[in-house]
Design an enzyme around this catalytic site. Sequence first.
Site, PDB file in Angstrom:
ATOM      1  N   VAL A  14       0.879  -1.305   0.063  1.00 38.20           N
ATOM      2  CA  VAL A  14       0.042  -0.087  -0.145  1.00 38.20           C
ATOM      3  C   VAL A  14       0.875   1.297   0.134  1.00 38.20           C
ATOM      4  O   VAL A  14       0.588   2.280  -0.684  1.00 38.20           O
ATOM      5  CB  VAL A  14      -1.044  -0.188   1.205  1.00 38.20           C
ATOM      6  N   ALA A  33      -6.811  19.356  -4.473  1.00 36.64           N
ATOM      7  CA  ALA A  33      -6.610  19.801  -3.037  1.00 36.64           C
ATOM      8  C   ALA A  33      -6.372  21.312  -2.981  1.00 36.64           C
ATOM      9  O   ALA A  33      -6.618  21.880  -1.920  1.00 36.64           O
ATOM     10  CB  ALA A  33      -5.322  19.045  -2.462  1.00 36.64           C
ATOM     11  N   ARG A  45      11.476  -0.986   7.129  1.00 33.53           N
ATOM     12  CA  ARG A  45      12.294  -2.221   8.100  1.00 33.53           C
ATOM     13  C   ARG A  45      13.564  -2.364   7.080  1.00 33.53           C
ATOM     14  O   ARG A  45      14.667  -2.342   7.691  1.00 33.53           O
ATOM     15  CB  ARG A  45      11.560  -3.499   7.975  1.00 33.53           C
ATOM     16  N   LYS A 105      -6.921  -0.967   9.969  1.00 35.20           N
ATOM     17  CA  LYS A 105      -8.453  -1.075  10.527  1.00 35.20           C
ATOM     18  C   LYS A 105      -8.306  -1.668  11.998  1.00 35.20           C
ATOM     19  O   LYS A 105      -9.094  -1.291  13.099  1.00 35.20           O
ATOM     20  CB  LYS A 105      -9.240  -2.106   9.651  1.00 35.20           C
ATOM     21  N   ILE A 136     -12.994   1.181  -2.207  1.00 40.38           N
ATOM     22  CA  ILE A 136     -14.377   1.543  -2.088  1.00 40.38           C
ATOM     23  C   ILE A 136     -14.536   2.662  -1.081  1.00 40.38           C
ATOM     24  O   ILE A 136     -14.317   2.556   0.039  1.00 40.38           O
ATOM     25  CB  ILE A 136     -15.553   0.418  -1.749  1.00 40.38           C
ATOM     26  N   GLY A 187      -1.335 -15.198  -2.404  1.00 42.23           N
ATOM     27  CA  GLY A 187      -1.037 -14.054  -1.670  1.00 42.23           C
ATOM     28  C   GLY A 187      -2.435 -13.467  -1.061  1.00 42.23           C
ATOM     29  O   GLY A 187      -2.154 -12.151  -0.458  1.00 42.23           O
ATOM     30  N   GLU A 190      -2.745 -14.987   4.286  1.00 49.75           N
ATOM     31  CA  GLU A 190      -1.457 -14.943   5.010  1.00 49.75           C
ATOM     32  C   GLU A 190      -1.182 -16.328   5.601  1.00 49.75           C
ATOM     33  O   GLU A 190      -2.005 -17.411   5.577  1.00 49.75           O
ATOM     34  CB  GLU A 190      -1.720 -14.247   6.355  1.00 49.75           C
ATOM     35  N   LYS A 205     -13.456  -4.026  10.538  1.00 48.35           N
ATOM     36  CA  LYS A 205     -14.066  -3.408   9.675  1.00 48.35           C
ATOM     37  C   LYS A 205     -15.620  -3.081  10.122  1.00 48.35           C
ATOM     38  O   LYS A 205     -15.920  -1.775   9.984  1.00 48.35           O
ATOM     39  CB  LYS A 205     -13.956  -3.786   8.120  1.00 48.35           C
ATOM     40  N   GLY A 302      -5.282  -4.378  -2.380  1.00 45.63           N
ATOM     41  CA  GLY A 302      -4.299  -4.129  -3.544  1.00 45.63           C
ATOM     42  C   GLY A 302      -3.742  -2.817  -3.489  1.00 45.63           C
ATOM     43  O   GLY A 302      -4.140  -1.915  -2.919  1.00 45.63           O
TER      44      GLY A 302
END
Length: 436
Positions: A14, A33, A45, A105, A136, A187, A190, A205, A302
């Site tokens: 992300v 904006a 990391r 979340k 969404i 993927g 997990e 959520k 995604g």
Amino acid sequence: MKPVTVGVLGLGTVGGGTVNVLKRNAGEIARRAGREIVVTRASARDLNRTRICATDGITLTSDPFEIVNDPDIDVVVELIGGYDLAKQLVLTAIANGKHVVTANKALIALHGNEIFAEASKKGVMVLFEAAVAGGIPIIKAIREGLAGNRIKWLAGIINGTGNFILTEMRDKGRDFTDVLAEAQALGYAEADPTFDVEGIDAGHKLTILASIAFGIPLQFEKVFTEGITKITRLDVEYAEALGYRIKNLGIARKTEDGIELRVHPTLIPKRRLIANVDGVMNAVLVCGDAVGPTLYYGAGAGAEPTASAVVADLVDVVRAMTSDPENRVPHLAFQADAIADIPVLPAEQIKTAYYLRLTAEDKPGVLADVTRILAAHNISIEALIQKEPPQGETSVPIIMLTQLTLEKEMNAAIAAIEALATVSGKVARIRLETLG
């Protein structure tokens, strides 16, 4: 006006997607904006790994606290996930007077009440559109687009992994464990898939959606969660034969007695649009008293779909940076002093219809015993399928749909049915919602 400087915590899927979208659409974003939005610092990391985004012009560090304590950073984007470190970083950023955008979340569901309180004290914003349903814009839709409605209920497919598994089981007749292994290889799941298949991720959520819909505190600990691990190919096939699809839904409903918060596998009539949301896609159905049911559909995860939501929050932050804090859209849609202490109902007080599957001896009187138990607990049968036993077998599957009944009564009835000598194994149960 000078550009707004952004520090990104986490350059994974992300984070990399967010950097790419901000760079690729920089001109369009600045037009919306009113100012440029520029990522100047980012933490990761491993600074040497190959990334999906270009990092030229971005100062990298392995210490995220350098970013939240940097006086030149205006907005912190938290994308590292998890609980403790993320909470510490977000609270430090807020204490330093920085606005925060997060896709976390779990952080919002568990610690959002504290985080929003601290943000209000400091007059900064914490936005989290990407925390629910990826790309969404469901939070903005409920918080702003449906602001003129009393939300009656909402139901969502808000975990793509579970939806992919159930879709494959239905379309290809595969077993749960087989599809789960493929989801991990692709993927989607997990190595430890517990959060996805046991409803915990969807519970986080749903906690957020319910707070925004009903103006209640975030209360993840009161969400009833049940996973999809016990769903079999037989259940999927019988549901189809009865005119239903099985979906793992998060459901929030406001009743006269309180609020239902529950995540579980659910039978939905095949004619409903949400019953036809397949694969890893997400969808949320929201019913308002004025607008009626509205459906929001799209990619729930995604790199760039989630980045789309992160960047939208950044644009909102930049637009609001010049406005007074008291005139901004409240974090949970309702003004902080108007958050209501409406009770969340325990699962036993929830009333739904049910799909039941049991295996019983093929002999006279067995079905009568089962229906007698159901009647004793005020449970009426809506539909019933009884198959002929396979060649050489003495047991037969019995499938029933019930009318609305209390979970407490159903629990007691199932315990009594399982105690019958003529019934073998456990009774499979899936809740049913018409969503009409």
